[in-house]
Design a protein around this motif. Structure first.
Motif, short mmCIF file in Angstrom:
data_model
loop_
_atom_site.label_atom_id
_atom_site.label_comp_id
_atom_site.label_asym_id
_atom_site.label_seq_id
_atom_site.Cartn_x
_atom_site.Cartn_y
_atom_site.Cartn_z
N THR A 76 -23.64 -16.74 6.49
CA THR A 76 -22.52 -15.81 6.38
C THR A 76 -21.24 -16.43 6.93
O THR A 76 -20.18 -16.34 6.31
CB THR A 76 -22.84 -14.48 7.12
N ALA A 77 -21.33 -17.10 8.07
CA ALA A 77 -20.13 -17.66 8.70
C ALA A 77 -19.56 -18.84 7.92
O ALA A 77 -18.37 -18.83 7.56
CB ALA A 77 -20.45 -18.08 10.13
N GLU A 78 -20.38 -19.86 7.64
CA GLU A 78 -19.88 -21.08 7.00
C GLU A 78 -19.93 -21.02 5.48
O GLU A 78 -19.38 -21.88 4.81
CB GLU A 78 -20.68 -22.31 7.46
N LYS A 79 -20.65 -20.02 4.94
CA LYS A 79 -20.85 -19.91 3.49
C LYS A 79 -21.51 -21.15 2.91
O LYS A 79 -21.26 -21.57 1.78
CB LYS A 79 -19.53 -19.59 2.77
N LYS A 80 -22.41 -21.75 3.70
CA LYS A 80 -23.15 -22.94 3.28
C LYS A 80 -24.45 -22.52 2.61
O LYS A 80 -25.18 -21.68 3.14
CB LYS A 80 -23.45 -23.82 4.50
#
Length: 183
Positions: A76-80
């Motif tokens: 969710t944070a890095e969208k990796k």
């Protein structure tokens, strides 16, 4: 497509788009050996930009035709992109069922991402697709994957002997399933 997305605290899940080609190729290439320990060996074209582009196009067509639902699992944070999850071999009529499959990259295994993704796709399958049953097959020594499914509410049903050919060898698979509680 918003109906087919999930965003949680740690991961988000959404259908693949053509913008995901490079991320998919990187995920598959970097984890090739790890993923192939538990799944069929892929053709070399699978590990190319064009192969991934064609696959995403196929995913989109299968989605539209209610045959298969493939999603990327992203942080969710890095969208990796860290994994994939799918419902495949969707059968309608009197069965209303599908199989589930998922992969989390080696680096992110054991962090609860697969469990969260499986719980979401089960909810999606029962609520959005009105499926009655979801089945999984896991090699018996893949205890982590069996735990993921059990945490998501799946129950063991038996052993499918020499069920799937993996790396040239017919492998047994523990069969697990979950039934829609509303049926």
């Amino acid at each position: 497509m918003e109906d087919f997305m999930f965003t949680g605290e740690k991961i988000s899940i959404r259908p693949f788009t053509q913008e995901d080609v490079d991320a998919r190729l990187k995920l598959q290439t970097e984890n090739r050996h790890f993923f192939e320990m538990y799944s069929m060996t892929r053709q070399d074209n699978y590990y190319t930009v064009e192969g991934q582009r064609e696959l995403i196009e196929e995913y989109d067509n299968n989605f539209k035709n209610d045959q298969e639902y493939n999603f990327g699992i992203f942080t969710t944070a890095e969208k990796k992109l860290i994994g994939t999850i799918s419902l495949f071999q969707v059968i309608r009529g009197s069965l209303q069922s599908a199989f589930i499959g998922y992969f989390i990259d080696k680096e992110n295994n054991g962090k609860g991402y697969a469990t969260e993704a499986v719980k979401w796709i089960v909810e999606f399958a029962f609520t959005n697709l009105n499926l009655h049953r979801i089945e999984a097959g896991v090699m018996p020594h893949n205890l982590g994957s069996i735990r993921v499914l059990e945490k998501a509410g799946f129950h063991k049903e038996g052993l499918a002997v020499k069920n799937v050919k993996i790396n040239g060898k017919w492998e047994d698979h523990q069969v697990l399933a979950i039934i829609n509680p509303n049926d």
